[in-house]
Design a protein around this motif. Structure first.
Motif, short mmCIF file in Angstrom:
data_model
loop_
_atom_site.label_atom_id
_atom_site.label_comp_id
_atom_site.label_asym_id
_atom_site.label_seq_id
_atom_site.Cartn_x
_atom_site.Cartn_y
_atom_site.Cartn_z
N PRO A 133 38.08 -134.10 -11.87
CA PRO A 133 37.86 -135.49 -12.44
C PRO A 133 36.35 -135.82 -12.40
CG PRO A 133 39.25 -135.81 -10.73
CD PRO A 133 39.19 -133.96 -11.24
N ALA A 134 35.68 -135.44 -11.15
CA ALA A 134 34.30 -135.67 -10.92
C ALA A 134 33.41 -135.11 -11.83
CB ALA A 134 33.93 -135.57 -9.27
N ARG A 135 33.58 -133.79 -11.89
CA ARG A 135 32.79 -133.09 -12.95
C ARG A 135 32.74 -133.62 -14.25
NH1 ARG A 135 31.09 -127.72 -12.43
NH2 ARG A 135 31.85 -127.20 -14.51
N ALA A 136 34.26 -134.34 -14.86
CA ALA A 136 34.39 -134.80 -16.22
C ALA A 136 33.42 -136.10 -16.00
CB ALA A 136 35.67 -134.80 -16.36
N ALA A 137 33.36 -136.76 -14.93
CA ALA A 137 32.85 -138.21 -15.21
C ALA A 137 31.11 -137.86 -15.07
CB ALA A 137 33.02 -139.04 -13.77
N ILE A 138 30.85 -136.78 -14.38
CA ILE A 138 29.03 -136.40 -14.61
C ILE A 138 28.93 -136.27 -16.02
CG2 ILE A 138 27.46 -134.55 -13.87
CD1 ILE A 138 28.99 -134.68 -11.17
N ALA A 139 29.69 -135.11 -16.47
CA ALA A 139 29.58 -134.50 -18.10
C ALA A 139 29.70 -135.78 -19.14
CB ALA A 139 30.82 -133.48 -18.20
N HIS A 140 30.61 -136.61 -18.94
CA HIS A 140 30.73 -137.82 -19.92
C HIS A 140 29.45 -138.47 -19.74
CE1 HIS A 140 35.10 -136.49 -20.25
NE2 HIS A 140 34.57 -135.89 -20.84
N GLY A 141 28.76 -138.53 -18.74
CA GLY A 141 27.56 -139.37 -18.65
C GLY A 141 27.84 -140.95 -18.12
N LEU A 143 27.84 -141.66 -15.09
CA LEU A 143 26.78 -142.12 -13.96
C LEU A 143 25.33 -141.99 -14.35
CD1 LEU A 143 28.15 -139.68 -11.14
CD2 LEU A 143 29.11 -141.93 -11.71
N GLY A 144 24.86 -141.55 -15.56
CA GLY A 144 23.64 -141.01 -16.00
C GLY A 144 23.26 -139.74 -15.17
N ALA A 145 22.05 -139.52 -15.21
CA ALA A 145 21.36 -138.40 -14.80
C ALA A 145 21.88 -138.37 -13.21
CB ALA A 145 19.85 -138.17 -15.07
N VAL A 146 22.52 -137.41 -12.77
CA VAL A 146 22.74 -137.18 -11.16
C VAL A 146 21.63 -136.65 -10.42
CG1 VAL A 146 24.60 -136.29 -9.54
CG2 VAL A 146 25.28 -137.43 -11.95
N SER A 147 21.39 -137.12 -9.40
CA SER A 147 20.12 -136.65 -8.60
C SER A 147 20.79 -136.20 -7.23
CB SER A 147 19.13 -138.00 -8.48
OG SER A 147 19.59 -138.86 -8.00
N THR A 207 37.60 -140.36 8.31
CA THR A 207 36.85 -141.67 8.31
C THR A 207 35.92 -141.09 7.24
OG1 THR A 207 35.62 -140.84 10.09
CG2 THR A 207 37.15 -142.47 10.26
N GLY A 208 35.79 -140.15 7.04
CA GLY A 208 34.50 -139.42 5.90
C GLY A 208 34.56 -139.77 4.80
N HIS A 209 33.46 -139.69 3.96
CA HIS A 209 33.74 -140.08 2.41
C HIS A 209 32.37 -139.23 1.79
CE1 HIS A 209 30.61 -143.00 3.85
NE2 HIS A 209 30.24 -142.95 2.67
N MET A 210 32.53 -139.42 0.52
CA MET A 210 31.43 -138.79 -0.35
C MET A 210 31.12 -139.82 -1.63
SD MET A 210 34.13 -136.46 -2.77
CE MET A 210 35.59 -136.45 -1.54
N VAL A 211 29.68 -139.58 -2.03
CA VAL A 211 29.20 -140.45 -2.83
C VAL A 211 28.19 -139.64 -3.98
CG1 VAL A 211 27.17 -141.05 -1.29
CG2 VAL A 211 28.05 -142.53 -3.52
N ILE A 212 28.29 -139.61 -4.98
CA ILE A 212 27.42 -138.93 -6.19
C ILE A 212 26.82 -140.01 -6.59
CG2 ILE A 212 27.73 -137.66 -7.97
CD1 ILE A 212 30.46 -136.45 -7.25
N LEU A 213 25.24 -139.78 -6.61
CA LEU A 213 24.44 -140.89 -7.35
C LEU A 213 23.94 -140.59 -8.35
CD1 LEU A 213 22.75 -140.98 -3.65
CD2 LEU A 213 24.25 -142.78 -4.65
N GLY A 214 24.00 -141.26 -9.39
CA GLY A 214 23.38 -141.13 -10.73
C GLY A 214 22.30 -142.24 -11.00
N GLU A 215 21.61 -142.29 -12.14
CA GLU A 215 20.51 -143.18 -12.30
C GLU A 215 21.16 -144.58 -12.65
OE1 GLU A 215 18.01 -141.86 -15.46
OE2 GLU A 215 19.53 -141.44 -16.80
N THR A 216 22.31 -144.32 -13.32
CA THR A 216 23.09 -145.84 -13.81
C THR A 216 24.31 -146.29 -12.78
OG1 THR A 216 24.42 -144.75 -15.17
CG2 THR A 216 22.08 -145.37 -16.11
N ALA A 217 24.96 -145.24 -12.05
CA ALA A 217 26.08 -145.71 -11.21
C ALA A 217 26.06 -144.67 -10.27
CB ALA A 217 27.31 -145.86 -12.17
N ARG A 218 27.13 -145.02 -9.30
CA ARG A 218 27.44 -143.86 -8.29
C ARG A 218 28.92 -143.81 -8.11
NH1 ARG A 218 26.12 -148.52 -5.35
NH2 ARG A 218 27.84 -149.28 -3.88
N LEU A 219 29.33 -142.71 -7.99
CA LEU A 219 31.00 -142.48 -7.69
C LEU A 219 31.33 -142.05 -6.45
CD1 LEU A 219 33.67 -141.61 -9.36
CD2 LEU A 219 32.93 -139.48 -9.33
#
Length: 344
Positions: A133-141, A143-147, A207-219
């Motif tokens: 699902p994370a790859r799908a969110a990225i592919a569907h735009g 988050l915007g361009a993910v850096s 306690t850990g977590h992850m974050v994927i950063l895009g130009e318009t949003a983060r996941l």
């Protein structure tokens, strides 16, 4: 189609807690033929008890009808186990070898892997159920361009490298490792697709977590402050049990057997904290892929993950080149020569 028969070599926690629950799932495509380890014993897995025979007594006839041998033993014992299996007509069966395949000092033993009908790596982290699902969110735009992606105490060593490659469908071009205050270690990966991935250790899935950063949003699966614009990466629950994952607007549902492998977590746990169950699901997905003829995680990719992780620990940095990449024939020859000198 009848189930394929598997022989398991090893009886440690990896076998009991991840592999056996996946192999014995109804939809794995496999049936358990035998378990072998250094000594005879009985082991328990969930509500079942299994007999374990001596690996040293394994003979050709014990492998008749076996389609797959799964090896999960201590790192130092891997070359000896492979050498023994290579004496038992290995062209008859496939090999599934646990990570990290081989240690760098053992690289000269890589040719043994070519003796088997097929060989793959049991890198279940590439099939963790939140990745799809994370790859799908990225592919569907969404988050915007993910850096960038950050795994904050939520990934480890070569497993984190494998996750980064799978998440972005990329290779690692260069990397560095830094030791920070309070025993914190940062691995920074730069990918062929342009993203930067930061792996912060030590891992602590609770306690850990992850974050994927895009130009318009983060996941992220981190607890967010009220009013935050972050998109959530969360488990989906039914009757307090995990049945899927949501990343932004998309969802990915687990099937019945996958749901059974996720049972038992506290309903309040975030995605990262569910790692044990997710690895069982990932392992099951690898088995299904092998049973369907698509294969598992490629050996060369597993060696690539190991090599990058080794270089970062030894030298603090790694850059892909014809003399440093496992995908390069000159580099593989060099690594084998160094391994012979080291006597691994």
């Amino acid at each position: 189609m009848s189930a394929r028969r598997v022989l398991v070599v090893g009886s440690g926690a990896r076998v009991r807690e991840t592999a056996l629950p996946a192999f014995t799932s109804m939809s794995s495509g496999f049936e358990l033929a035998d378990i072998r380890a250094r000594t005879e014993k009985r082991i328990e897995c969930k509500d079942a008890c299994f007999s374990v025979g001596q690996f040293s007594a394994l003979a050709e006839q014990h492998l008749e009808g076996v389609d797959l041998v799964y090896v999960a033993v201590g790192k130092g014992a891997v070359p000896q186990v492979l050498a023994r299996l290579a004496q038992l007509r290995p062209e008859r069966f496939d090999l599934l070898l646990d990570t990290p395949v081989l240690q760098f000092k053992q690289f000269r033993h890589v040719p043994l892997l070519e003796r088997f009908r097929n060989a793959w790596v049991a890198e279940d982290c590439t099939e963790l159920p939140w990745i799809e699902p994370a790859r799908a969110a990225i592919a569907h735009g969404e988050l915007g361009a993910v850096s960038e992606a950050r795994f904050l105490r939520s990934a480890y060593g070569y497993h984190g490298i494998a996750i980064a490659k799978k998440l972005f469908g990329a290779t690692v071009t260069r990397a560095c490792r830094k030791v920070k205050a309070h025993a914190t270690i940062e691995r920074e990966l730069h990918l062929s697709t342009g993203q930067r991935v930061l792996l912060v250790e030590p891992r602590d899935y609770a306690t850990g977590h992850m974050v994927i950063l895009g130009e318009t949003a983060r996941l992220t699966d981190a607890p967010e402050r009220e009013g935050s614009k972050a998109l959530a990466l969360v488990p989906l629950l039914e009757h307090n049990e995990c049945v899927g994952f949501r990343a932004g607007a998309g969802t990915s549902w687990l099937d019945e057997d996958e749901t059974l492998l996720m049972l038992g977590d506290d309903p309040g746990l975030r995605t990262t904290a569910r790692m044990a169950g997710m690895k069982r699901v990932g392992f099951l997905r690898l088995l299904r892929s092998i049973a369907a003829g698509r294969g598992g995680y490629p050996v060369r990719e597993g060696l690539d993950d190991m090599l990058i992780d080794y270089a970062l620990q030894k030298f603090g940095r790694w850059i892909s080149s014809p003399f440093t990449s496992v995908h390069s024939a000159p580099a593989r020859a060099l690594f084998s020569s160094v391994s012979r000198i080291a006597g691994g």
